[in-house]
Design an enzyme around this catalytic site. Structure first.
Site, short mmCIF file in Angstrom:
data_model
loop_
_atom_site.label_atom_id
_atom_site.label_comp_id
_atom_site.label_asym_id
_atom_site.label_seq_id
_atom_site.Cartn_x
_atom_site.Cartn_y
_atom_site.Cartn_z
N LYS A 165 0.93 -1.18 0.04
CA LYS A 165 -0.06 0.14 0.08
C LYS A 165 0.84 1.15 0.05
CE LYS A 165 -3.04 2.61 3.27
NZ LYS A 165 -3.59 2.50 4.47
N ASP B 266 -2.24 10.49 3.65
CA ASP B 266 -3.67 10.23 4.00
C ASP B 266 -4.30 11.35 4.81
OD1 ASP B 266 -6.14 9.03 3.93
OD2 ASP B 266 -5.69 7.43 5.46
N LYS C 218 -9.55 13.03 8.66
CA LYS C 218 -9.12 12.57 9.96
C LYS C 218 -9.15 13.94 10.94
CE LYS C 218 -5.95 9.25 7.80
NZ LYS C 218 -6.42 7.96 8.58
N ASP D 134 1.82 6.39 5.63
CA ASP D 134 0.94 5.45 5.24
C ASP D 134 1.39 4.75 4.15
OD1 ASP D 134 -1.55 4.36 5.92
OD2 ASP D 134 -2.76 5.81 4.77
N ASP E 32 -11.93 7.53 4.30
CA ASP E 32 -10.76 7.07 5.10
C ASP E 32 -10.28 5.55 5.09
OD1 ASP E 32 -8.49 7.79 6.61
OD2 ASP E 32 -9.47 7.88 8.33
N GLU F 64 -9.33 3.93 2.42
CA GLU F 64 -8.97 3.99 1.17
C GLU F 64 -7.68 3.06 0.83
OE1 GLU F 64 -5.56 5.13 3.07
OE2 GLU F 64 -7.51 5.83 3.52
N ARG G 53 -7.73 -0.14 1.64
CA ARG G 53 -8.12 -1.47 0.99
C ARG G 53 -8.65 -1.41 -0.49
NH1 ARG G 53 -12.47 -1.36 5.78
NH2 ARG G 53 -10.62 -0.64 6.73
#
Length: 442
Positions: A214, A219, A226, A237, A300, A302, A304
């Site tokens: 990933k 993010d 967030k 991230d 949020d 995202e 996956r």
């Protein structure tokens, strides 16, 4: 930190003592502790209890580096120990610091030598350290420096080591039907990238191992934004992407040890999750690369989404076994903390190999179940085949893994490394060691 066989005049020496041989200075030594024993005109002397395991040796290695830094030692000689490789690996890791954004410091580079470290072990450690350093450098860079395009450029540097690197940009990604990856990236001025790095097999390829990372370079959470405290540090991230690229950097040096007939590929889904005129919204539905339609209930969630498309592509391109790494769910940290990664797997043999690889690398994993009834929560109350979140934290790591499982058709494992990729705002390179050990033992 250079690793050499022997030093003529080390600044600091480390010897090992047994509990029965402790003197006044070493009487209260604890396992893993390193203590300054004497300061002489020619060098300083330190002592530690002889490590009884690789884990204790790693603690000694990290403590030794901290002492050497405090003493401003430029070279360290370590006495013989059966756990020399583990000690050296931890010492090398502890010596790394990202000084790119600080004024130059008058600090000597540390050189390490161990009495009984074989040349083969030294070469393996040097390759692994290069990979871990590459991963840490990528993860540590701020988001105004590291975006999907610059991450792709960093991946291309692996071509100088003989690896094959291919990069697809936004139009290519759309043409490949990767609607989820494109949706996550739509709010950013930096378009997405799909990065593939390949080490071809020696001889005819009989196995193709896909390492999937990933690569969310920052993010914000998108429109499901967030809070400030949760957004700070989100440059990390892309720790999963950094780990798989770091593993490929290490394997470039160690490719002679990759089993014959094994091709290794790294896939990185790189995107920024931002707010903008074209950003995905809660309630939007997008088509994935495998044909499933996914409703975005939480922008949020995202990671996956980008992994789903990338796992699909890896399977379509012939991967026989897949391992993905992702800083995926905050509830993983609640369950296992920052030291232990959550392991999910569809294949018992792959599970055992990854557990053995993690143990050899000194990285901790704990298997959690793919409890299929939890997937029902992602199928209820939606017009699409799946939604990406049920907005409930209970079982969140399991449900995220179950979501990913819908996009794989081969033996697959998922490592949720939320919290592992950075410690106290320092990138760790977690996962490089496990992936390297997994590939070499395959």
């Amino acid at each position: 930190m250079p690793l050499v066989q022997k030093l003529e005049r080390p600044d600091l020496t480390l010897s090992f003592v047994a509990v029965d041989d402790a003197d006044r200075v070493t009487r209260d030594l604890k396992p893993g502790e390193v203590r300054l024993r004497a300061r002489r005109d020619s060098h300083d002397e330190a002592a530690a209890l002889a490590p009884a395991s690789a884990d204790e040796a790693r603690e000694v290695g990290a403590a030794l580096t901290r002492l050497a830094r405090d003493l401003r030692a430029a070279s360290v000689q370590v006495a013989a120990t059966p756990h020399a490789a583990a000690l050296a690996g931890a010492a090398l890791s502890a010596a790394w610091q990202d000084a790119r954004y600080r004024a130059p410091a008058d600090r000597p580079e540390l050189t390490l030598a161990l009495d009984d470290l074989s040349s083969a072990d030294a070469a393996r450690l040097t390759g692994l350290h290069a990979g871990v350093t590459f991963a840490r450098t990528l993860t540590s860079a701020p988001a105004n420096v590291m975006n999907p395009a610059t991450l792709a450029r960093e991946a291309r540097t692996l071509e100088t080591l003989g690896l094959d690197v291919d990069v697809w940009d936004g139009p290519d990604i759309t043409a490949r039907g990767m609607g989820l990856l494109a949706a996550v990236a739509a709010g950013s001025t930096h378009g997405p990238r799909l990065i593939r790095v390949t080490i071809p097999a020696r001889g005819e390829a009989t196995h193709t191992l896909a390492l999937v990372g990933k690569g969310i370079t920052f993010d914000t959470g998108g429109y499901s934004m967030k809070p400030p405290a949760g957004m700070y540090g989100m440059k990390n991230d892309m720790g999963g992407a950094a780990a798989v690229l770091g593993a490929m950097r290490a394997l470039a040096d160690l490719r002679a040890h990759i089993p014959e007939g094994t091709e290794v590929r790294a896939y990185v889904a790189a995107a920024e999750n931002m707010v903008g005129p074209d950003a995905m919204r809660p309630g939007d539905i997008y088509r994935a690369a495998n044909g499933l339609n996914v409703e975005v209930t939480n922008t949020d969630a995202e990671g996956r989404l980008v992994l789903a498309d990338t796992l699909t592509v890896a399977c379509q391109e012939g991967a026989t076994e897949l391992v993905d790494l992702a800083t995926l769910t905050g509830v993983k940290i609640s369950a296992l903390g920052n030291d232990i990664a959550a392991l999910f797997s569809s294949d018992p043999g792959l599970t055992d190999r990854l557990k053995a690889a993690a143990q050899a690398a000194g990285e901790l994993v704990w298997e959690l179940p793919l409890h299929q009834p939890y997937l029902k929560a992602f199928r209820k109350g939606t017009l699409a085949d799946l939604k990406n979140s049920d907005m409930q934290p209970a079982g969140g790591s399991i449900k995220a893994a179950l979501f990913l499982q819908q996009f794989v058709t081969r033996p697959w494992a998922h490592l949720d490394i939320a919290g592992n990729a950075a410690r106290d705002e320092n990138a760790t390179g977690w996962g490089v060691g496990t992936l390297v050990e997994y590939v070499l033992a395959r």
